[in-house]
Design an enzyme around this catalytic site. Structure first.
Site, PDB file in Angstrom:
ATOM      1  N   GLY A 136     -12.168  21.154   0.662  1.00  0.00           N
ATOM      2  CA  GLY A 136     -13.295  21.377   1.569  1.00  0.00           C
ATOM      3  C   GLY A 136     -14.592  20.856   0.975  1.00  0.00           C
ATOM      4  O   GLY A 136     -14.615  19.886   0.212  1.00  0.00           O
ATOM      5  N   ASN A 140      -4.707  -5.199  -5.242  1.00  0.00           N
ATOM      6  CA  ASN A 140      -3.437  -4.917  -4.576  1.00  0.00           C
ATOM      7  C   ASN A 140      -3.080  -5.968  -3.524  1.00  0.00           C
ATOM      8  O   ASN A 140      -1.906  -6.146  -3.200  1.00  0.00           O
ATOM      9  CB  ASN A 140      -3.462  -3.519  -3.952  1.00  0.00           C
ATOM     10  CG  ASN A 140      -3.208  -2.449  -5.007  1.00  0.00           C
ATOM     11  OD1 ASN A 140      -3.102  -2.749  -6.196  1.00  0.00           O
ATOM     12  ND2 ASN A 140      -3.102  -1.203  -4.576  1.00  0.00           N
ATOM     13  N   GLU A 198       0.451  -4.874 -18.427  1.00  0.00           N
ATOM     14  CA  GLU A 198      -0.816  -4.277 -18.006  1.00  0.00           C
ATOM     15  C   GLU A 198      -0.671  -3.559 -16.674  1.00  0.00           C
ATOM     16  O   GLU A 198      -1.198  -2.459 -16.476  1.00  0.00           O
ATOM     17  CB  GLU A 198      -1.890  -5.360 -17.908  1.00  0.00           C
ATOM     18  CG  GLU A 198      -3.254  -4.824 -17.515  1.00  0.00           C
ATOM     19  CD  GLU A 198      -4.338  -5.892 -17.543  1.00  0.00           C
ATOM     20  OE1 GLU A 198      -5.464  -5.590 -17.099  1.00  0.00           O
ATOM     21  OE2 GLU A 198      -4.064  -7.017 -18.010  1.00  0.00           O
ATOM     22  N   GLN A 209       0.538  26.906   6.998  1.00  0.00           N
ATOM     23  CA  GLN A 209       1.647  25.962   7.066  1.00  0.00           C
ATOM     24  C   GLN A 209       1.177  24.510   6.971  1.00  0.00           C
ATOM     25  O   GLN A 209       1.841  23.668   6.353  1.00  0.00           O
ATOM     26  CB  GLN A 209       2.428  26.155   8.367  1.00  0.00           C
ATOM     27  CG  GLN A 209       3.725  25.353   8.413  1.00  0.00           C
ATOM     28  CD  GLN A 209       4.498  25.576   9.694  1.00  0.00           C
ATOM     29  OE1 GLN A 209       3.959  25.319  10.789  1.00  0.00           O
ATOM     30  NE2 GLN A 209       5.729  26.050   9.593  1.00  0.00           N
TER      31      GLN A 209
END
Length: 306
Positions: A264, A291, A167, A204
Protein backbone atom coordinates in the site's frame (compact mmCIF):
# COMPACT_ATOMS: atom_id res chain seq x y z
CA UNK A 1 20.69 -9.59 -3.05
CA UNK A 2 18.60 -11.92 -0.85
CA UNK A 3 19.51 -9.58 2.01
CA UNK A 4 18.32 -6.56 -0.06
CA UNK A 5 21.89 -5.30 -0.25
CA UNK A 6 22.63 -4.83 -3.96
CA UNK A 7 24.85 -1.83 -3.26
CA UNK A 8 28.25 -3.54 -3.10
CA UNK A 9 29.66 -3.98 -6.59
CA UNK A 10 31.94 -6.92 -5.84
CA UNK A 11 29.98 -9.28 -8.17
CA UNK A 12 31.22 -7.36 -11.23
CA UNK A 13 34.75 -7.56 -9.80
CA UNK A 14 34.68 -11.20 -8.65
CA UNK A 15 32.30 -12.87 -11.08
CA UNK A 16 33.09 -10.95 -14.26
CA UNK A 17 36.27 -8.89 -14.44
CA UNK A 18 38.75 -11.25 -12.79
CA UNK A 19 37.81 -13.99 -15.24
CA UNK A 20 39.06 -11.90 -18.16
CA UNK A 21 42.46 -11.81 -16.48
CA UNK A 22 42.42 -15.50 -15.60
CA UNK A 23 41.32 -16.66 -19.05
CA UNK A 24 43.19 -14.26 -21.34
CA UNK A 25 45.98 -12.74 -19.26
CA UNK A 26 49.63 -13.53 -19.86
CA UNK A 27 51.70 -15.16 -17.12
CA UNK A 28 53.20 -11.75 -16.30
CA UNK A 29 49.75 -10.06 -16.18
CA UNK A 30 48.34 -12.76 -13.93
CA UNK A 31 51.28 -12.47 -11.55
CA UNK A 32 51.02 -8.68 -11.57
CA UNK A 33 47.27 -8.30 -11.04
CA UNK A 34 45.62 -11.45 -9.67
CA UNK A 35 47.07 -11.32 -6.12
CA UNK A 36 45.80 -7.76 -5.70
CA UNK A 37 42.42 -8.39 -7.25
CA UNK A 38 41.86 -11.43 -5.05
CA UNK A 39 42.93 -9.63 -1.87
CA UNK A 40 40.88 -6.53 -2.71
CA UNK A 41 43.87 -4.20 -2.98
CA UNK A 42 43.17 -3.81 -6.71
CA UNK A 43 39.58 -2.96 -7.64
CA UNK A 44 38.64 -3.60 -11.24
CA UNK A 45 36.19 -2.09 -13.71
CA UNK A 46 35.37 -3.05 -17.28
CA UNK A 47 34.80 -0.29 -19.82
CA UNK A 48 32.38 -1.39 -22.52
CA UNK A 49 29.47 1.06 -22.63
CA UNK A 50 29.90 4.45 -24.30
CA UNK A 51 27.60 7.48 -24.66
CA UNK A 52 26.59 6.28 -28.13
CA UNK A 53 27.03 2.51 -27.70
CA UNK A 54 25.34 0.35 -25.09
CA UNK A 55 24.18 -3.17 -25.87
CA UNK A 56 25.62 -2.82 -29.39
CA UNK A 57 29.32 -3.25 -28.64
CA UNK A 58 30.21 -2.94 -32.30
CA UNK A 59 29.13 0.70 -32.11
CA UNK A 60 31.96 1.82 -29.83
CA UNK A 61 34.16 4.82 -30.77
CA UNK A 62 37.05 4.49 -28.31
CA UNK A 63 40.14 3.81 -30.38
CA UNK A 64 43.74 2.73 -29.80
CA UNK A 65 46.42 3.43 -32.41
CA UNK A 66 49.82 1.76 -32.57
CA UNK A 67 52.78 4.03 -31.82
CA UNK A 68 56.03 2.11 -31.89
CA UNK A 69 55.78 -0.62 -29.27
CA UNK A 70 52.93 1.18 -27.48
CA UNK A 71 49.29 2.01 -28.10
CA UNK A 72 47.69 5.48 -27.78
CA UNK A 73 44.16 5.26 -26.37
CA UNK A 74 41.48 7.93 -26.88
CA UNK A 75 37.77 7.90 -26.08
CA UNK A 76 35.30 7.70 -23.23
CA UNK A 77 33.10 5.25 -21.36
CA UNK A 78 29.94 5.74 -19.31
CA UNK A 79 27.85 3.83 -16.73
CA UNK A 80 30.97 2.00 -15.55
CA UNK A 81 30.54 0.05 -12.32
CA UNK A 82 33.52 0.59 -9.98
CA UNK A 83 34.68 3.27 -12.41
CA UNK A 84 35.45 5.95 -9.84
CA UNK A 85 37.26 3.70 -7.37
CA UNK A 86 38.93 1.33 -9.80
CA UNK A 87 42.67 0.72 -9.75
CA UNK A 88 42.53 -1.18 -13.03
CA UNK A 89 40.15 -0.84 -15.95
CA UNK A 90 39.70 -3.39 -18.71
CA UNK A 91 38.95 -1.13 -21.66
CA UNK A 92 37.35 -2.16 -24.94
CA UNK A 93 38.75 -0.25 -27.91
CA UNK A 94 38.92 -0.34 -31.69
CA UNK A 95 42.37 -1.26 -32.98
CA UNK A 96 41.54 -1.98 -36.62
CA UNK A 97 38.92 0.47 -37.94
CA UNK A 98 39.39 -0.95 -41.44
CA UNK A 99 38.46 -4.49 -40.48
CA UNK A 100 35.80 -6.11 -42.68
CA UNK A 101 33.62 -6.33 -39.58
CA UNK A 102 34.24 -4.15 -36.53
CA UNK A 103 34.06 -7.29 -34.40
CA UNK A 104 37.34 -8.33 -36.06
CA UNK A 105 39.09 -5.14 -34.96
CA UNK A 106 38.45 -4.80 -31.22
CA UNK A 107 41.07 -5.30 -28.50
CA UNK A 108 41.02 -5.33 -24.68
CA UNK A 109 43.51 -3.17 -22.77
CA UNK A 110 44.56 -3.18 -19.12
CA UNK A 111 44.60 0.48 -18.10
CA UNK A 112 46.05 1.32 -14.70
CA UNK A 113 44.40 4.19 -12.86
CA UNK A 114 47.65 6.14 -12.60
CA UNK A 115 48.39 6.16 -16.33
CA UNK A 116 48.71 9.75 -17.62
CA UNK A 117 45.65 10.81 -19.62
CA UNK A 118 43.25 8.47 -17.83
CA UNK A 119 40.67 10.57 -16.00
CA UNK A 120 37.65 9.52 -13.99
CA UNK A 121 34.50 11.55 -14.37
CA UNK A 122 31.73 12.26 -11.92
CA UNK A 123 29.91 9.59 -9.94
CA UNK A 124 26.55 9.32 -11.71
CA UNK A 125 23.36 9.83 -9.73
CA UNK A 126 21.07 6.83 -10.24
CA UNK A 127 17.51 6.18 -9.13
CA UNK A 128 18.55 2.91 -7.48
CA UNK A 129 21.57 0.90 -6.33
CA UNK A 130 22.96 4.13 -4.93
CA UNK A 131 25.81 2.47 -3.05
CA UNK A 132 27.33 1.26 -6.31
CA UNK A 133 30.01 3.52 -7.73
CA UNK A 134 28.98 4.19 -11.34
CA UNK A 135 30.93 6.77 -13.30
CA UNK A 136 32.35 8.07 -16.56
CA UNK A 137 35.87 7.31 -17.76
CA UNK A 138 37.92 9.48 -20.14
CA UNK A 139 41.04 8.59 -22.09
CA UNK A 140 43.14 11.29 -23.71
CA UNK A 141 46.31 10.10 -25.42
CA UNK A 142 46.84 7.37 -22.82
CA UNK A 143 50.05 5.54 -23.68
CA UNK A 144 49.63 1.82 -23.08
CA UNK A 145 52.55 -0.60 -23.39
CA UNK A 146 52.15 -3.78 -25.41
CA UNK A 147 52.46 -5.70 -22.14
CA UNK A 148 49.04 -4.29 -21.15
CA UNK A 149 47.20 -5.75 -24.12
CA UNK A 150 44.89 -8.43 -22.73
CA UNK A 151 44.97 -11.50 -24.93
CA UNK A 152 45.53 -11.14 -28.65
CA UNK A 153 45.15 -7.94 -30.65
CA UNK A 154 41.81 -7.74 -32.51
CA UNK A 155 40.36 -10.69 -30.55
CA UNK A 156 38.64 -8.60 -27.89
CA UNK A 157 35.10 -8.90 -29.24
CA UNK A 158 35.34 -12.69 -29.18
CA UNK A 159 36.59 -12.62 -25.59
CA UNK A 160 33.58 -10.49 -24.66
CA UNK A 161 31.21 -12.94 -26.34
CA UNK A 162 32.82 -15.81 -24.43
CA UNK A 163 32.48 -14.09 -21.06
CA UNK A 164 29.09 -12.38 -21.39
CA UNK A 165 27.11 -15.57 -20.64
CA UNK A 166 28.80 -15.66 -17.22
CA UNK A 167 27.86 -12.02 -16.62
CA UNK A 168 24.27 -12.62 -17.66
CA UNK A 169 24.02 -15.67 -15.43
CA UNK A 170 25.31 -13.53 -12.56
CA UNK A 171 22.55 -10.98 -13.21
CA UNK A 172 19.94 -13.75 -13.39
CA UNK A 173 21.07 -15.24 -10.09
CA UNK A 174 21.11 -11.85 -8.36
CA UNK A 175 17.71 -10.94 -9.83
CA UNK A 176 16.02 -14.12 -8.64
CA UNK A 177 17.60 -13.80 -5.20
CA UNK A 178 16.47 -10.19 -4.92
CA UNK A 179 12.94 -11.16 -5.96
CA UNK A 180 12.94 -13.89 -3.30
CA UNK A 181 13.88 -11.26 -0.70
CA UNK A 182 11.01 -9.01 -1.78
CA UNK A 183 8.58 -11.91 -1.58
CA UNK A 184 9.66 -12.81 1.97
CA UNK A 185 9.55 -9.17 3.03
CA UNK A 186 6.02 -8.88 1.69
CA UNK A 187 4.88 -12.16 3.21
CA UNK A 188 5.97 -10.92 6.62
CA UNK A 189 4.23 -7.59 6.04
CA UNK A 190 0.84 -8.99 5.02
CA UNK A 191 0.87 -11.35 8.01
CA UNK A 192 1.03 -8.32 10.33
CA UNK A 193 -0.81 -5.54 8.48
CA UNK A 194 -4.53 -5.42 9.28
CA UNK A 195 -7.41 -4.24 7.09
CA UNK A 196 -11.14 -4.75 7.48
CA UNK A 197 -10.66 -6.35 10.87
CA UNK A 198 -8.16 -9.03 9.82
CA UNK A 199 -4.66 -9.35 8.45
CA UNK A 200 -4.04 -8.86 4.75
CA UNK A 201 -2.81 -12.46 4.61
CA UNK A 202 -6.37 -13.62 5.33
CA UNK A 203 -7.71 -12.00 2.16
CA UNK A 204 -8.05 -14.47 -0.69
CA UNK A 205 -6.89 -11.96 -3.32
CA UNK A 206 -3.64 -11.47 -1.39
CA UNK A 207 -3.19 -15.22 -0.90
CA UNK A 208 -3.59 -15.84 -4.63
CA UNK A 209 -1.07 -13.14 -5.49
CA UNK A 210 1.44 -14.67 -3.08
CA UNK A 211 0.79 -18.10 -4.59
CA UNK A 212 1.46 -16.77 -8.10
CA UNK A 213 4.71 -15.09 -7.08
CA UNK A 214 5.95 -18.10 -5.14
CA UNK A 215 5.33 -20.39 -8.11
CA UNK A 216 7.15 -18.11 -10.55
CA UNK A 217 10.08 -17.68 -8.17
CA UNK A 218 10.47 -21.44 -7.83
CA UNK A 219 10.45 -21.79 -11.62
CA UNK A 220 13.09 -19.06 -11.89
CA UNK A 221 15.25 -20.63 -9.19
CA UNK A 222 15.10 -24.06 -10.85
CA UNK A 223 16.17 -22.58 -14.17
CA UNK A 224 19.00 -20.55 -12.63
CA UNK A 225 20.27 -23.63 -10.78
CA UNK A 226 20.23 -25.56 -14.05
CA UNK A 227 22.20 -22.76 -15.75
CA UNK A 228 24.75 -22.76 -12.92
CA UNK A 229 25.23 -26.48 -13.42
CA UNK A 230 25.64 -26.00 -17.17
CA UNK A 231 28.17 -23.23 -16.58
CA UNK A 232 30.18 -25.37 -14.16
CA UNK A 233 30.37 -28.02 -16.90
CA UNK A 234 31.36 -25.48 -19.58
CA UNK A 235 28.08 -26.01 -21.45
CA UNK A 236 26.22 -22.72 -20.86
CA UNK A 237 25.64 -21.12 -24.26
CA UNK A 238 24.76 -17.52 -25.09
CA UNK A 239 21.11 -18.23 -25.83
CA UNK A 240 20.44 -20.04 -22.55
CA UNK A 241 22.26 -17.38 -20.52
CA UNK A 242 20.21 -14.72 -22.31
CA UNK A 243 17.00 -16.59 -21.41
CA UNK A 244 18.03 -16.65 -17.75
CA UNK A 245 18.95 -12.97 -17.67
CA UNK A 246 15.76 -11.95 -19.51
CA UNK A 247 13.36 -14.13 -17.51
CA UNK A 248 14.77 -13.46 -14.04
CA UNK A 249 15.20 -9.70 -14.42
CA UNK A 250 11.67 -9.35 -15.80
CA UNK A 251 10.38 -11.48 -12.93
CA UNK A 252 12.31 -9.38 -10.43
CA UNK A 253 10.62 -6.21 -11.65
CA UNK A 254 7.22 -7.88 -11.77
CA UNK A 255 7.62 -9.10 -8.19
CA UNK A 256 8.89 -5.66 -7.11
CA UNK A 257 5.76 -3.96 -8.47
CA UNK A 258 3.39 -6.53 -6.97
CA UNK A 259 5.09 -6.51 -3.56
CA UNK A 260 5.09 -2.72 -3.42
CA UNK A 261 1.37 -2.77 -4.26
CA UNK A 262 0.69 -5.15 -1.37
CA UNK A 263 2.46 -2.74 0.96
CA UNK A 264 0.00 0.00 0.00
CA UNK A 265 1.06 3.58 0.67
CA UNK A 266 3.87 2.49 2.96
CA UNK A 267 5.47 0.68 0.07
CA UNK A 268 6.00 4.03 -1.62
CA UNK A 269 7.93 5.40 1.34
CA UNK A 270 11.73 5.36 1.03
CA UNK A 271 12.10 4.19 4.64
CA UNK A 272 10.58 0.82 3.75
CA UNK A 273 12.90 -1.83 2.26
CA UNK A 274 10.42 -2.65 -0.50
CA UNK A 275 10.64 0.91 -1.86
CA UNK A 276 14.42 0.72 -2.13
CA UNK A 277 14.20 -2.78 -3.60
CA UNK A 278 11.73 -1.53 -6.22
CA UNK A 279 14.18 1.19 -7.32
CA UNK A 280 17.18 -1.15 -7.21
CA UNK A 281 15.47 -3.75 -9.41
CA UNK A 282 14.74 -1.47 -12.33
CA UNK A 283 18.19 -1.46 -13.93
CA UNK A 284 18.43 -5.24 -14.08
CA UNK A 285 16.54 -5.39 -17.37
CA UNK A 286 18.94 -2.82 -18.87
CA UNK A 287 22.55 -3.63 -18.03
CA UNK A 288 24.56 -6.68 -19.14
CA UNK A 289 22.66 -6.30 -22.41
CA UNK A 290 19.11 -4.97 -22.47
CA UNK A 291 16.31 -7.51 -22.44
CA UNK A 292 15.38 -6.48 -25.98
CA UNK A 293 18.86 -7.63 -27.05
CA UNK A 294 18.43 -10.82 -25.02
CA UNK A 295 15.33 -11.64 -27.05
CA UNK A 296 17.27 -11.01 -30.27
CA UNK A 297 19.97 -13.47 -29.18
CA UNK A 298 17.41 -16.07 -28.15
CA UNK A 299 15.47 -15.68 -31.39
CA UNK A 300 18.64 -15.92 -33.49
CA UNK A 301 19.40 -19.35 -32.05
CA UNK A 302 15.81 -20.47 -32.63
CA UNK A 303 15.71 -19.31 -36.24
CA UNK A 304 19.24 -20.08 -37.42
CA UNK A 305 20.32 -22.76 -34.95
CA UNK A 306 23.52 -20.80 -34.23
Amino acid sequence: MYANFPGPSFPIHNDVNIHYLVNYGSKEQIERYIPGTVSGKIITAIGMTEPSAGSDLQGIKTIAKKDGDDWILNGSKVFITNGYMCDLAIVVAITDPNAKKLAHGITLFLVDADMPGFQKGRILQKIGQKAIDTSELFFEDVRIPQSNVLGEVNRGFYYLMEQLPRERLTVANLANGHAEFMFEETRNYVRERKAFGKTLANLQTVQHKLAEMKTELCIGRAFVDQCIELHSEGRLDSSTASMAKYWCSELENKVAAQCLQLHGGWGYMWEYPIARAFADARVQTIYAGSNEIMKELIARQIVTGK
